[in-house]
Design an enzyme around this catalytic site. Structure first.
Site: not given
Ligand code: DX5
Ligand code: ZN
Length: 217
Positions: A37, A177
């Site tokens: 990310d 995601d």
């Molecule tokens: C959110 C990101 C995600 C994040 C997901 O802005 O794009 O990829 O890391 O995190 P979790 O799985 O903890 O919701």
């Molecule tokens: Zn992401």
């Protein structure tokens, strides 16, 4: 019929002081790719890392790098991200005025191309770039931070995108995601997702292997 569910741990929830070890650990635990990310503090209210860090962690694993750019003007960084060793590059639809051109540039740099959409962004634009992508990322939270709760109203959108992909006859990943865990994964898989990103549901546990297996079940 979705039979092959892939899991991409997001390193956003990893221990950054031991990033290399964390990536090796999720690889051993059965991860299919690594989700990276990239955030710029403009498109989203958070800043993470960029090509320098990606290049450095490229040395520790052969797993594909699935990079999610949450940045404005993503076209400026396509070359750098490709040089750093990214395999699939996803840009946010909201940041691209010339989306088809950006997707072509990603292909020209030797990567697979993806488009991500915020929870409120409609699917209609996708219709015109289906031939130009290999991945569609439906954000199930407002991007910027890990550990948020899945926005339930996005589930019908996953179904809609699944129908579009099936109609296209193309081999396109449907990635979800944000807020994906052992409880919510059933809903998104039933709606048609076949690539699950998970940060806290994997790195927030002690046993990465069982966390990954629980998501795939
Ligand atoms: C959110 C990101 C995600 C994040 C997901 O802005 O794009 O990829 O890391 O995190 P979790 O799985 O903890 O919701
Ligand atoms: Zn992401």
């Amino acid at each position: 019929m979705i039979s092959d569910i892939k899991v991409a741990p997001s390193i956003l929830a990893a221990d950054f002081s031991r990033l290399g070890e964390e990536i090796i650990a999720v690889e051993k635990a059965g991860a299919d790719m690594i989700h990276l990310d990239v955030m710029d503090g403009h498109f989203v209210p958070n800043i993470t890392f960029g090509p320098v860090v990606i290049k450095s962690i490229r040395k520790v694993t052969n797993l594909p790098f699935d990079s999610h750019l949450m940045i404005e003007n993503p076209e400026k960084y396509i070359g750098d991200v490709a040089d750093a060793g990214v395999d699939i590059l996803t840009v946010q639809m909201e940041t691209c005025v010339h989306l088809q051109k950006v997707l072509s540039q990603i292909h020209e740099c030797g990567m697979k191309a993806g488009v991500a959409m915020n929870p409120h962004t409609p699917t209609e634009f996708l219709e015109y770039v289906m031939e130009d992508l290999e991945l569609i990322l439906v954000l199930t939270v407002n991007p910027g931070f890990g550990g948020q709760k899945l926005v339930k109203s996005v589930v019908p959108k996953i179904r809609k995108v699944r129908e579009m992909i099936d109609r296209s006859g193309r081999d396109i990943y449907l990635e979800v995601d944000g807020g994906i865990n052992s409880k919510t994964c059933k809903t998104v898989i039933e709606a048609g997702a076949n690539l699950l990103v998970a940060g806290s549901a994997i790195f927030g546990t002690k046993n990465y292997k069982s966390a990954i297996e629980d998501l795939r079940k």
